[in-house]
Design a protein around this motif. Structure first.
Motif, PDB file in Angstrom:
ATOM      1  N   PHE A 196       0.913  -1.132  -0.120  1.00  0.00           N
ATOM      2  CA  PHE A 196      -0.066   0.100  -0.029  1.00  0.00           C
ATOM      3  C   PHE A 196       0.821   1.436  -0.123  1.00  0.00           C
ATOM      4  O   PHE A 196       1.857   1.362   0.823  1.00  0.00           O
ATOM      5  N   ARG A 215      -3.518   5.805   7.632  1.00  0.00           N
ATOM      6  CA  ARG A 215      -3.333   4.391   8.164  1.00  0.00           C
ATOM      7  C   ARG A 215      -4.336   4.081   9.086  1.00  0.00           C
ATOM      8  O   ARG A 215      -4.564   2.831   9.197  1.00  0.00           O
ATOM      9  N   TYR A 218      -6.837   2.357   6.821  1.00  0.00           N
ATOM     10  CA  TYR A 218      -6.221   1.223   6.224  1.00  0.00           C
ATOM     11  C   TYR A 218      -5.986   0.121   7.323  1.00  0.00           C
ATOM     12  O   TYR A 218      -6.015  -0.992   6.755  1.00  0.00           O
ATOM     13  N   ARG A 222      -6.894  -3.625   6.101  1.00  0.00           N
ATOM     14  CA  ARG A 222      -5.860  -4.343   5.126  1.00  0.00           C
ATOM     15  C   ARG A 222      -5.671  -5.945   5.234  1.00  0.00           C
ATOM     16  O   ARG A 222      -5.156  -6.430   4.374  1.00  0.00           O
ATOM     17  N   LEU A 232      -9.771  -0.565  -1.916  1.00  0.00           N
ATOM     18  CA  LEU A 232      -9.538   1.019  -2.266  1.00  0.00           C
ATOM     19  C   LEU A 232     -10.803   1.646  -2.336  1.00  0.00           C
ATOM     20  O   LEU A 232     -11.101   2.954  -1.812  1.00  0.00           O
ATOM     21  N   ILE A 235     -11.849   1.826   1.247  1.00  0.00           N
ATOM     22  CA  ILE A 235     -11.040   3.186   1.838  1.00  0.00           C
ATOM     23  C   ILE A 235     -11.483   4.492   1.558  1.00  0.00           C
ATOM     24  O   ILE A 235     -11.961   5.162   2.430  1.00  0.00           O
ATOM     25  N   ALA A 252      -3.103   6.801  -3.758  1.00  0.00           N
ATOM     26  CA  ALA A 252      -2.930   5.713  -3.341  1.00  0.00           C
ATOM     27  C   ALA A 252      -2.631   4.506  -4.493  1.00  0.00           C
ATOM     28  O   ALA A 252      -3.149   4.758  -5.545  1.00  0.00           O
ATOM     29  N   ILE A 254      -2.754   0.069  -4.317  1.00  0.00           N
ATOM     30  CA  ILE A 254      -2.585  -1.271  -3.681  1.00  0.00           C
ATOM     31  C   ILE A 254      -2.144  -2.261  -4.727  1.00  0.00           C
ATOM     32  O   ILE A 254      -2.760  -2.488  -5.863  1.00  0.00           O
TER      33      ILE A 254
END
Length: 382
Positions: A196, A215, A218, A222, A232, A235, A252, A254
């Motif tokens: 990530f 964070r 996530y 995660r 994603l 999030i 971002a 991933i």
């Protein structure tokens, strides 16, 4: 004073309009005007001297000579005295008195100016000390914030890590003590490896605080065994719902490497391209999606790339490619790609270090204007 002015103006008009045989009869009136004006001046200066006005006594002393000379000359002109004209002497003494007064005032002004200058220097020195102390406190706070951010987010400026045959190398250069770039590498229970990367908008403390929010969201998601696109999307929905009122967005990426290391699944959100180098081919995966949190229910799609043994992957934030030495002259993806192509004989750490050195050579005397994060992935299967 107005009366004196009007009488004087009237006397001047008589001189201008009438011939000599007429205006000579008005000279006595003009003598009267001069006497009234002188008396008024003497009265005003005496009153100012009694009130201790600055310089009034000196001007009064000089004016007494002018006044006395004027009365004497009037008496001489009207044949009461047989001495001569002394107005020029009185005027000279008056000018000397004014010169003395102006000299004293200039000297006092210079003294005040010197005092102000010394006070200003002292105040500047005091304020400089205050600013230095404040800057030292801010610097200490930023250093603490840097350590706190590194501890909370597990960030290192340079580090390497290995999960099975897959090696990871990180180059992280914040613009200031704290930055807005974030990365995480996690091995999922099913053997997949999830990577990530995020880049919060802005710089400094503001961006650092946003990374903590990123964070936090996530961390809760995660380990879910969903695809990168679904993760994603989730999030983005949560971030928009929790922090959409403060217009907090971020780019971002991933990436997810399969347990057997043969497939890469990834999803990008407003981020630079991801570079994949296989043995016989290379892929440049472009981003076609908006920033995370910009749209509430945006669905991020997955992309899949087959991997061959010995592959290399580079992913990075836009602080690398958008660094510029002149307006419009960016480092660009082409330079990163060219360095990746010529770095087969280099280790992953040497590759990232070489990209950093090449970036600084490109910038010359200029400085980076954003945080720089580069994450290299390498398959070390024989």
């Amino acid at each position: 004073m107005d009366l004196v002015w009007w009488i004087a103006i009237g006397a001047c008009l008589v001189v201008l309009v009438f011939p000599v045989r007429i205006f000579t009869f008005t000279i006595t009136i003009y003598y009267l005007v001069a006497f009234l004006a002188g008396t008024l001046g003497l009265f005003s200066l005496t009153k100012a001297a009694l009130r201790r006005r600055k310089g009034a006594l000196i001007i009064l002393a000089g004016f007494v000579f002018v006044y006395a000379a004027m009365i004497h000359d009037i008496l001489y002109a009207t044949f009461y005295l047989d001495t001569g004209y002394f107005t020029n002497i009185g005027a000279f003494v008056f000018i000397v008195a004014q010169s003395v007064f102006l000299s004293i005032r200039s000297s006092e002004s210079l003294d005040r100016l010197l005092d102000l200058s010394r006070n200003l220097e002292r105040r500047v020195e005091e304020r400089t000390k205050q600013l230095r102390n404040a800057l030292r406190l801010i610097q200490n706070d930023l250093n603490v914030a840097r350590e706190v951010q590194k501890g909370l987010l597990n960030l290192e400026d340079t580090s390497s890590r290995k999960i099975g045959p897959t090696k990871f190398s990180i180059l992280h250069k914040p613009l200031a003590e704290v930055g807005g770039d974030l990365y995480d590498i996690t091995e999922l229970p099913n053997g997949k490896i999830r990577i990530f990367l995020a880049d919060a908008t802005g710089h400094g403390i503001q961006a650092a605080l946003i990374t903590i929010l990123i964070r936090s969201v996530y961390e809760d998601l995660r380990l879910k065994e969903e695809s990168p696109g679904k993760l994603l999307s989730e999030i983005g929905s949560q971030f928009h719902g929790k922090y959409g009122n403060v217009s907090t967005f971020f780019s971002a990426s991933i990436l997810e490497i399969s347990a057997d290391g043969r497939k890469l699944t990834l999803s990008l959100a407003g981020s630079p391209p991801v570079l994949v180098q296989n043995k016989d081919e290379e892929h440049i995966i472009e981003c076609e999606n908006p920033l995370v949190g910009l749209l509430e229910n945006f669905h991020f799609e997955d992309k899949e790339i087959l991997l061959t043994p010995g592959y290399r992957i580079l992913c990075f934030t836009d602080g690398l490619t958008e660094s510029s030495r002149l307006p419009g002259d960016f480092y660009g993806i082409e330079r990163v790609l060219a360095y990746l192509r010529t770095g087969d004989s280099q280790s992953l750490e040497e590759l990232l270090s070489g990209i950093q050195e090449d970036l600084f050579r490109f910038l010359g005397s200029s400085e980076p204007k954003d945080d720089i994060l580069v994450l290299g992935i390498e398959d070390q299967r024989v």
